[in-house]
Design an enzyme around this catalytic site. Structure first.
Site, PDB file in Angstrom:
ATOM      1  N   LYS A  99       7.169  26.125  25.526  1.00 35.17           N
ATOM      2  CA  LYS A  99       5.706  26.180  25.254  1.00 35.17           C
ATOM      3  C   LYS A  99       4.919  26.705  26.438  1.00 35.17           C
ATOM      4  O   LYS A  99       3.900  27.376  26.267  1.00 35.17           O
ATOM      5  CB  LYS A  99       5.142  24.827  24.797  1.00 35.17           C
ATOM      6  N   VAL A 155       6.366  23.534  19.765  1.00 38.26           N
ATOM      7  CA  VAL A 155       5.294  22.575  19.467  1.00 38.26           C
ATOM      8  C   VAL A 155       5.827  21.446  18.589  1.00 38.26           C
ATOM      9  O   VAL A 155       6.351  21.687  17.504  1.00 38.26           O
ATOM     10  CB  VAL A 155       4.102  23.262  18.754  1.00 38.26           C
ATOM     11  N   GLY A 164       8.365  19.338  18.714  1.00 42.88           N
ATOM     12  CA  GLY A 164       9.820  19.145  18.496  1.00 42.88           C
ATOM     13  C   GLY A 164      10.297  19.543  17.112  1.00 42.88           C
ATOM     14  O   GLY A 164      10.330  20.725  16.774  1.00 42.88           O
ATOM     15  N   ILE A 172       8.994  18.969  14.105  1.00 39.73           N
ATOM     16  CA  ILE A 172       8.027  19.173  13.012  1.00 39.73           C
ATOM     17  C   ILE A 172       7.814  20.680  12.823  1.00 39.73           C
ATOM     18  O   ILE A 172       7.557  21.385  13.788  1.00 39.73           O
ATOM     19  CB  ILE A 172       6.666  18.503  13.333  1.00 39.73           C
ATOM     20  N   LYS A 202       0.715  23.199  24.104  1.00 37.60           N
ATOM     21  CA  LYS A 202       0.954  23.149  22.649  1.00 37.60           C
ATOM     22  C   LYS A 202      -0.350  23.334  21.878  1.00 37.60           C
ATOM     23  O   LYS A 202      -0.378  24.017  20.851  1.00 37.60           O
ATOM     24  CB  LYS A 202       1.609  21.808  22.298  1.00 37.60           C
ATOM     25  N   GLY A 233      13.527  15.466  22.013  1.00 33.40           N
ATOM     26  CA  GLY A 233      14.899  14.984  21.869  1.00 33.40           C
ATOM     27  C   GLY A 233      15.816  16.100  21.394  1.00 33.40           C
ATOM     28  O   GLY A 233      15.363  17.105  20.828  1.00 33.40           O
TER      29      GLY A 233
END
Ligand code: NAP
Ligand code: HSE
Length: 438
Positions: free
Chosen positions: A105, A132, A134, A136, A205, A302
Site C-alpha cells: 500500500k 487494502v 487484507g 476483504i 489505504k 495475516g
C-alpha cells in the site's frame, strides 16, 4: 496449456501465505483461471532462514531483479514491502511488459499515479487488492460491484494491528506495548510498526480507497493522520460510559467544498456494526447513492487472508493475459482521462462532533466558564460527565460530548479553555462520528 510462470519477490508472511494457498488450492484455482499458476522463482534476503513454504519446485535466490528479468517469468508478485526497491522492481517489470501483483500500500499510495500511467502505456495490469484491508475484496467491490453508484462517503477500520491493540486494551486491559508485540508475533504489523500505530498505513489505504471511490488521483500527502498511541485506558472507559467505542477510523467524504480525507481515533456509538469490529478484523462502510450503505468485513492482516487477495489478483491477471488491453477494468476504477483532481479539505475545515476530557479545579464557576467558552464558539453540548475527585485531590476529570462543529472553531475554544486558571494540563480531544445510524 502451459502453466503461467510466476516469480515472487519476498517469502515472508504474505509471500509464504501465497505459496501455501496456491499449492493447497491449485486445482480449484486453475479451474477458475483456466490455466495452472506455478511459482517457479522467488527472492528473499536470507537464504538460511527456515521457510517451510519454499519447496524444491521454487528456485530461490537473493536478487529480486534477477527474478523480474527472467524471461520465463510472466507475472511478478511484489511482496517485499517498502518504497524504493519495490518501485524499481515494479517499474522494471512494467517496462518488460510483465503484469504485476502487489500487496504494497505504501508503494501504491505514494507512487501509484506514475505506476498506473506506466502500466496503462505498457498495456499491463498492476493489481493491488491485498494492499487494502487484507482479505476483504474492497478494491474489486468499489471498482466493479458499485460502479453504478455515486459514492458519497466511506468509513473504515483499515489497519488490523491498530484494531487488535485497541480491542485488547479494552477487553483484557492489556497494555499498548504488549498488544503491539503480539501483533508483530502474529505477522500483522508492518516492518516499521510506527506505520500501523501512527496511522500512516491507514492513510496509505484511505488514499487508495478514496481514489477508487471518487475518481480522484492518489493523494496520500493530503490525508490528515493521527495515531492511537495517545489513547489512554481512561478515555476508553469514559467513552464506554457514554455508550461509545474508540476505533482508529479512516474517513473519506465528498462535500460541496472538497474531499475530506482523515485517519484518526474516533468515538463511534457502541451499537454501530463498525464499533463491533474487533481484533485483527477490518470493515469498510461504503455509502453509495443507489445502494445505500454496504458493509464489507473480514480479516485485515495475516498470512492466508492476505494471500486470498493476492491469489484472486493472480487469477484476474491470468485471465487478462488473453484479453484486449484496451478493454480492461481501469486501475483506479475511472478511465484515466476522467480522473478529476478535487480539492482536499484542510482538517480545520472539517466538521465533526467531539469528545473532550479536561482536568478542572473542583470549585464553583469552572463548568460555567467552560460552557460559556463553548457556547460563544457556537459549540452545542450533548452530554457532560463530572467524576468525583480522587481521594485527597481537588482536581476532577470532566468530559463533554459536543454536537458537530468545524475543527477551526473547536481549536479556538480548546485554546481558551486551556488558558483558564482552573484547568490543568491539555484538553484531550477525540473526534466522534455517529455515521448517520448505519
Ligand atoms: P515480511 O514478512 O517482512 O516479508 C518480506 C519478505 O521480503 C521477506 O521474505 C524478506 O526476506 C524479503 N525481502 C526484503 N527485502 C528484500 C531484498 N532486498 N531482497 C530480497 N528479498 C527481500 O513482510 P510481509 O508482512 O509479508 O509484507 C509484505 C508486503 O505485504 C508489505 O508491502 C506489506 O505492507 C504488505 N501486507 C502485509 C500484510 C500482513 O498481514 N503482513 C497484509 C497486507 C499487506 P527474508 O525473509 O529473507 O527476510
Ligand atoms: N500492517 C497492516 C495492518 C497489514 O495491520 O493492517 C495489512 O495491511
Amino acid at each position: 496449456m502451459e502453466p503461467v510462470k510466476v516469480g515472487i519477490l519476498g517469502l515472508g508472511t504474505v509471500g509464504c501465505g501465497t505459496v501455501t494457498v496456491l499449492q493447497r488450492n491449485s486445482e480449484e484455482i486453475s479451474r477458475r483461471a483456466g490455466r495452472q499458476i506455478r511459482v517457479t522463482r522467488a527472492a528473499v534476503r536470507d537464504l538460511d532462514k527456515p521457510r517451510p513454504c519454499a519447496t524444491g519446485d521454487i528456485r530461490l535466490g537473493t536478487d529480486p531483479m534477477e527474478v523480474v528479468n527472467d524471461p520465463q517469468i510472466q507475472v511478478v508478485v511484489e511482496l517485499i514491502g517498502g518504497e524504493s526497491l519495490a518501485r524499481e522492481l515494479v517499474f522494471s517489470a512494467i517496462r518488460q511488459g510483465k503484469h504485476v501483483v502487489t500487496a504494497n500500500k505504501a508503494l501504491i499510495a505514494v507512487h501509484g499515479n506514475e505506476i498506473f500511467a506506466a502500466a496503462q502505456e505498457a498495456g499491463v495490469v498492476v493489481a493491488f487488492e491485498a494492499a487494502v484491508a487484507g482479505g476483504i475484496s474492497i478494491i474489486k467491490t468499489l471498482r466493479e460491484g458499485l460502479a453504478g453508484n455515486r459514492i458519497e462517503w466511506l468509513a473504515g477500520i483499515i489497519n488490523g494491528t491498530g484494531n487488535f491493540i485497541l480491542t485488547g486494551m479494552r477487553d483484557s486491559g492489556r497494555g499498548f506495548d504488549e498488544m503491539l508485540a503480539e501483533a508483530q508475533r502474529l505477522g500483522y504489523a508492518e516492518a516499521d510498526p510506527g506505520f500501523d500505530v501512527d496511522g500512516i498505513d491507514g492513510a496509505h489505504k484511505l488514499s487508495i480507497l478514496a481514489a477508487i471511490a471518487f475518481g480522484i488521483p492518489l493523494r496520500f500527502d493530503k490525508v490528515y493522520t493521527e495515531g492511537i498511541s495517545g489513547i489512554s485506558r481512561e478515555d476508553v472507559a469514559y467513552a464506554e460510559e457514554f455508550g461509545y467505542r474508540i476505533k482508529h477510523l479512516g474517513f473519506a467524504r465528498r462535500t460541496t467544498e472538497g474531499v475530506e480525507l482523515r485517519v484518526h481515533p474516533t468515538l463511534l456509538p457502541a451499537r454501530r456494526l463498525l464499533a463491533n469490529v474487533d481484533g485483527v478484523m477490518n470493515a469498510i462502510l461504503v455509502h453509495g447513492d443507489a445502494v445505500g450503505p454496504t458493509l464489507h468485513y473480514g480479516a485485515g492482516a495475516g498470512a492466508e487472508p492476505t494471500a486470498s487477495s493476492v491469489v484472486a489478483d493472480l487469477v484476474d491477471v491470468v485471465r487478462a493475459l488473453t484479453t484486449d488491453r484496451e478493454n480492461r477494468v481501469p486501475h483506479l476504477a475511472f478511465q484515466p482521462d476522467a480522473i478529476t483532481d478535487l480539492r482536499i479539505l484542510d482538517i480545520e475545515e472539517v466538521e465533526t462532533a467531539y469528545y473532550l476530557r479536561m482536568h478542572a479545579a473542583d470549585q464553583p464557576g469552572v463548568l460555567a466558564d467552560v460552557t460559556r467558552i463553548l457556547g460563544d464558539a457556537g459549540i452545542s453540548i450533548e452530554a457532560i460527565l463530572q467524576k468525583e475527585p480522587p481521594p485527597g485531590k481537588s482536581i476532577v476529570p470532566v468530559i463533554f460530548i459536543t454536537h458537530r462543529v468545524r475543527e477551526a472553531a473547536m481549536n479556538r475554544a480548546i485554546a481558551s479553555i486551556e488558558a483558564l486558571a482552573a484547568i490543568t494540563g491539555p484538553v484531550i480531544r477525540i473526534r466522534l462520528e455517529s455515521l448517520n445510524g448505519h
